[in-house]
Every structure is written in structure tokens, then in C-alpha cells.
Design an enzyme around this catalytic site. Structure first.
Site, PDB file in Angstrom:
ATOM      1  N   TYR A   1       0.571  -1.059  -0.084  1.00  0.00           N
ATOM      2  CA  TYR A   1      -0.046  -0.110  -0.052  1.00  0.00           C
ATOM      3  C   TYR A   1       0.846   1.220   0.056  1.00  0.00           C
ATOM      4  CZ  TYR A   1      -4.218  -2.756   0.412  1.00  0.00           C
ATOM      5  OH  TYR A   1      -5.044  -3.803   0.129  1.00  0.00           O
TER       6      TYR A   1
ATOM      7  N   GLN B   1     -16.175   2.151  -5.609  1.00  0.00           N
ATOM      8  CA  GLN B   1     -15.365   0.992  -5.255  1.00  0.00           C
ATOM      9  C   GLN B   1     -13.919   1.089  -5.260  1.00  0.00           C
ATOM     10  OE1 GLN B   1     -18.133  -1.316  -8.087  1.00  0.00           O
ATOM     11  NE2 GLN B   1     -17.252  -2.838  -6.751  1.00  0.00           N
ATOM     12  N   ASN B   2     -13.481   2.381  -5.690  1.00  0.00           N
ATOM     13  CA  ASN B   2     -11.818   2.582  -5.726  1.00  0.00           C
ATOM     14  C   ASN B   2     -11.223   3.336  -4.530  1.00  0.00           C
ATOM     15  OD1 ASN B   2     -12.396   1.648  -8.289  1.00  0.00           O
ATOM     16  ND2 ASN B   2     -12.573   3.555  -9.292  1.00  0.00           N
ATOM     17  N   VAL B   3     -10.115   3.016  -4.304  1.00  0.00           N
ATOM     18  CA  VAL B   3      -9.525   3.504  -3.218  1.00  0.00           C
ATOM     19  C   VAL B   3      -8.588   4.815  -3.288  1.00  0.00           C
ATOM     20  CG1 VAL B   3      -9.616   1.268  -2.094  1.00  0.00           C
ATOM     21  CG2 VAL B   3      -7.517   1.976  -3.054  1.00  0.00           C
ATOM     22  N   ASP B   4      -8.591   4.999  -4.730  1.00  0.00           N
ATOM     23  CA  ASP B   4      -7.831   6.118  -5.002  1.00  0.00           C
ATOM     24  C   ASP B   4      -8.621   7.417  -4.821  1.00  0.00           C
ATOM     25  OD1 ASP B   4      -9.348   6.990  -7.465  1.00  0.00           O
ATOM     26  OD2 ASP B   4      -8.749   5.040  -8.096  1.00  0.00           O
TER      27      ASP B   4
ATOM     28  N   HIS C   1     -14.829   0.766  -0.286  1.00  0.00           N
ATOM     29  CA  HIS C   1     -13.612  -0.156   0.199  1.00  0.00           C
ATOM     30  C   HIS C   1     -12.480   0.574   0.602  1.00  0.00           C
ATOM     31  CE1 HIS C   1     -15.460  -2.616  -3.200  1.00  0.00           C
ATOM     32  NE2 HIS C   1     -16.298  -2.960  -2.054  1.00  0.00           N
TER      33      HIS C   1
ATOM     34  N   GLY D   1     -17.457   1.394 -15.409  1.00  0.00           N
ATOM     35  CA  GLY D   1     -16.257   0.825 -14.909  1.00  0.00           C
ATOM     36  C   GLY D   1     -16.133  -0.265 -14.156  1.00  0.00           C
ATOM     37  N   THR D   2     -17.178  -1.252 -13.780  1.00  0.00           N
ATOM     38  CA  THR D   2     -17.282  -2.171 -12.827  1.00  0.00           C
ATOM     39  C   THR D   2     -17.731  -3.417 -13.397  1.00  0.00           C
ATOM     40  OG1 THR D   2     -18.051  -2.671 -10.703  1.00  0.00           O
ATOM     41  CG2 THR D   2     -19.294  -1.134 -11.851  1.00  0.00           C
ATOM     42  N   SER D   3     -17.296  -4.558 -13.050  1.00  0.00           N
ATOM     43  CA  SER D   3     -17.676  -5.825 -13.430  1.00  0.00           C
ATOM     44  C   SER D   3     -18.992  -6.333 -12.846  1.00  0.00           C
ATOM     45  CB  SER D   3     -16.348  -6.782 -13.162  1.00  0.00           C
ATOM     46  OG  SER D   3     -16.422  -7.031 -11.762  1.00  0.00           O
TER      47      SER D   3
END
Length: 229
Positions: A53, A86-89, A104, A169-171
Site C-alpha cells: 500500500y 469501489q476505488n480506493v484512489d 472499500h 467501469g465495474t464488473s
């Protein structure tokens, strides 16, 4: 002002150069995802997890929002836009989006391993020498596989109030995030942007699939949205 709620995933950040693990046979930057994103991985090798990380945190200094992020931010001039990511950026925030809920966790925050509410903003490397005020180890503020998702209830509340819902942009394979769109009101239009969209079933809403990248898809969708405001 109509409310747009967005569920964004790794695909939108991939255009900015942040790698996704699902596109590489379960590997994330060369690591098995469970080695670096699970409680078991943390317990087995905290130094590896911290280094992983730390490297991701450094990467954020060299990446920038793309057109998809920017259009979502610009839409705030015409709509009340809330982004569930859902992104951590921090690319949505860098682009100017004001209302962003991270399902997340966030790379630029750390928290106590004992007190989950003891959270600090963090830019530098995190090591085993960093403790909370009571001497307990600090860890990345990331929701790992197998852990609860504290923000899910708030995300569902946002979805329930949406006038327009966008998936980008998500599955739609990671739960509980993938189920959020099913909490929208019936007849709420849903737009799904992804070059390889997943199959969506049992949905009581009009669904339009835009099989493009996040940037290309948002350029197409922006014109449609301005007709709906």
C-alpha cells in the site's frame, strides 16, 4: 435539481494508469490479491501488506483524473451528483467531485487495528513502527476481502433517492457493491458504461448499456443527461 448517483469501479481509474487485479488472472501489481487484501494476508505478513500500500500511495502522486472523472465533476453544475466508488484512489476528488463515498476505503487514510474509528489522513509510508495513541498498530484504511463494508448502508440510501443511476467501469462481481443498483426506485433510468459489460438481470428499471470506456462513455452519456435535467 435532479439527483444523479454513480457507482464507479476500477475501470474508470484504469484509464489513468491504475491497474486492476481482475484483468490479470487475479494478480494485483504482481501479488495474489489475498496476500495483500485480506485479514489473513495481513496476519501472515504485515510488512508485505504495508509495503504494497505504500507503493500504491506513491503511485497516486503520478496519476491524474481522466475525462470520465472530469465529466462527472462537471455535471455538478446541472445535477446533484453523488458518487459511490469501489476505488480506493482519490481521482474523483482530484477531478473536483464534491460528494464521494468510498465503499472499500481510501489509500490516503490509515486506521488503528484496535479502534476502527481512529482514522488519520496519511501521505507517507506506513510501517510497523506507526501506532495509535494507545500503542496499537496502524493499518491501511482499506476494506479487505472478508471484512464488513461499513459504508454500504449509506450507499443504499443514496441509491434509493436517485433520479438517474450510472454504473461505470465495474464488473458488478464484487458484493455487496454489485447489488446497490437493485435498490434504485422502479423506473429510475440506469446507464451502464463498460467496454465489457456484465449481464444484469432481475432489474425493474430501464437499462441502457453503453459498451465504451469510461471517458468515451461519459462523453456520450453527458449529452443524453443534459436532455433529462
Amino acid at each position: 435539481m435532479k439527483k444523479i448517483v454513480v457507482l464507479s469501479g476500477a475501470g474508470i481509474s484504469a484509464e489513468s494508469g491504475i491497474k486492476t487485479f481482475r484483468d490479470a488472472d487475479g494478480l494485483w501489481e504482481g501479488h495474489d490479491i489475498l496476500e495483500v487484501a485480506s485479514p489473513e494476508g495481513w496476519n501472515n505478513n504485515p510488512e508485505l501488506v504495508l509495503d504494497f500500500y505504500n507503493q500504491r500511495r506513491k503511485q497516486l502522486r503520478d496519476v491524474f483524473p481522466n475525462k470520465g472523472h472530469s465529466i462527472l465533476a462537471e455535471l455538478e453544475k446541472e445535477f446533484d451528483v453523488q458518487i459511490i466508488t469501489q476505488n480506493v484512489d482519490n481521482l474523483h476528488e482530484k477531478a473536483g467531485s464534491k460528494k464521494v463515498l468510498h465503499l472499500h476505503g481510501e489509500l490516503l487514510k490509515v486506521r488503528s487495528t484496535r479502534d476502527k474509528n481512529y482514522i488519520l489522513d496519511w501521505q507517507d509510508d506506513l510501517t510497523t513502527a506507526h501506532k495509535d495513541k494507545n500503542g496499537f498498530q496502524m493499518r491501511p484504511h482499506i476494506v479487505w476481502f472478508g471484512e464488513d463494508v461499513p459504508a454500504i448502508e449509506e450507499a443504499i440510501e443514496w441509491a434509493e433517492k436517485a433520479d438517474i443511476f450510472i454504473v461505470i467501469g465495474t464488473s458488478l462481481q464484487v458484493y455487496p457493491a454489485a447489488g446497490i443498483l437493485h435498490h434504485t426506485k422502479p423506473k429510475t433510468p440506469i446507464f451502464y458504461i463498460d467496454p465489457k459489460p456484465a449481464s444484469v438481470t432481475q432489474l425493474a428499471n430501464p437499462l441502457e448499456i453503453i459498451p465504451l470506456s469510461g471517458s468515451e462513455g461519459m462523453m456520450v452519456l453527458r449529452e443524453k443527461l443534459l436532455k433529462l435535467k
